[in-house]
Design an enzyme around this catalytic site. Structure first.
Site, PDB file in Angstrom:
ATOM      1  N   HIS A  17       0.841  -1.207   0.000  1.00 34.11           N
ATOM      2  CA  HIS A  17       0.000   0.000   0.000  1.00 34.11           C
ATOM      3  C   HIS A  17       0.870   1.248   0.000  1.00 34.11           C
ATOM      4  CE1 HIS A  17      -3.135  -2.588   2.257  1.00 34.11           C
ATOM      5  NE2 HIS A  17      -3.627  -2.364   1.043  1.00 34.11           N
ATOM      6  N   LYS A  41     -18.767  -5.371   7.852  1.00 35.08           N
ATOM      7  CA  LYS A  41     -17.566  -6.178   7.978  1.00 35.08           C
ATOM      8  C   LYS A  41     -16.785  -5.706   9.198  1.00 35.08           C
ATOM      9  CE  LYS A  41     -14.161  -7.565   4.563  1.00 35.08           C
ATOM     10  NZ  LYS A  41     -13.561  -7.217   3.300  1.00 35.08           N
ATOM     11  N   ARG A  90      -2.019  -6.078  -8.618  1.00 37.28           N
ATOM     12  CA  ARG A  90      -1.020  -7.115  -8.355  1.00 37.28           C
ATOM     13  C   ARG A  90      -1.000  -8.190  -9.424  1.00 37.28           C
ATOM     14  NH1 ARG A  90      -3.265  -8.332  -2.483  1.00 37.28           N
ATOM     15  NH2 ARG A  90      -5.047  -8.383  -3.859  1.00 37.28           N
ATOM     16  N   SER A 127      -3.323  -7.586   2.781  1.00 41.59           N
ATOM     17  CA  SER A 127      -3.577  -7.436   4.217  1.00 41.59           C
ATOM     18  C   SER A 127      -4.031  -8.748   4.824  1.00 41.59           C
ATOM     19  CB  SER A 127      -4.630  -6.357   4.450  1.00 41.59           C
ATOM     20  OG  SER A 127      -4.146  -5.099   4.059  1.00 41.59           O
TER      21      SER A 127
END
Length: 162
Positions: A17, A41, A90, A127
């Site tokens: 990040h 969440k 990614r 993460s």
């Protein structure tokens, strides 16, 4: 002023990040790191904790600020007077999903998306993966700032290396 938003949940912030945020800070006059509040969440860290960590680890960038948001990302962009989103990619699978979101965002509000390929050093990093490794006592120090590593160890009460 050229202003961009780097959005995410950042639960927790990783070196991947930070690589994207740092690179974006060289391209734009101001970068707003937008921390998503998703009440459906529950994260490992509260939104306030994530914001505090992000502010600490981005403090060397004079043109980066950290804010939280809920709801549509394009509404947050409008409120921040930002017409560009910066997203790290990614893998091809990231691109498939992110392209759909980018097309929706341009259609909803004229917000452009800049896709930034992830530095190969961080191409595998997420993460979720960091949390899993930390949970089992693995060493995440190459993947997160020291502040985050300590917070993970404390939160997970793991035996990760100091």
């Amino acid at each position: 002023m050229r202003r961009a938003v780097c959005p995410g949940s950042f639960d927790p912030v990783t070196n991947g990040h930070l690589d994207i945020i740092g690179r974006a800070s060289r391209l734009f006059d101001e970068v707003i790191v937008g921390v998503l509040i998703n009440q459906s969440k529950s994260g490992l860290f509260t939104v306030d904790e994530r914001i505090a960590m992000l502010r600490e680890v981005t403090s060397d960038y004079d043109n980066v600020r950290v804010e939280s948001f809920r709801g549509l990302l394009v509404d947050f962009c409008r409120a921040q007077h930002a017409s560009v989103l910066v997203k790290g990619i990614r893998a091809v699978s990231d691109f498939d999903y992110e392209l759909q979101m980018a097309q929706m965002n341009i259609g909803l509000a004229g917000v452009e998306t800049l896709f930034m390929p992830t530095n190969p050093t961080y191409s595998f990093l997420s993460s979720s993966l960091v949390k899993d490794v930390a949970k089992w006592g693995g060493d995440v120090s190459p993947h997160v700032p020291d502040l985050v590593r300590r917070a993970l160890r404390e939160r997970l009460n793991s035996t990760a290396p100091a």
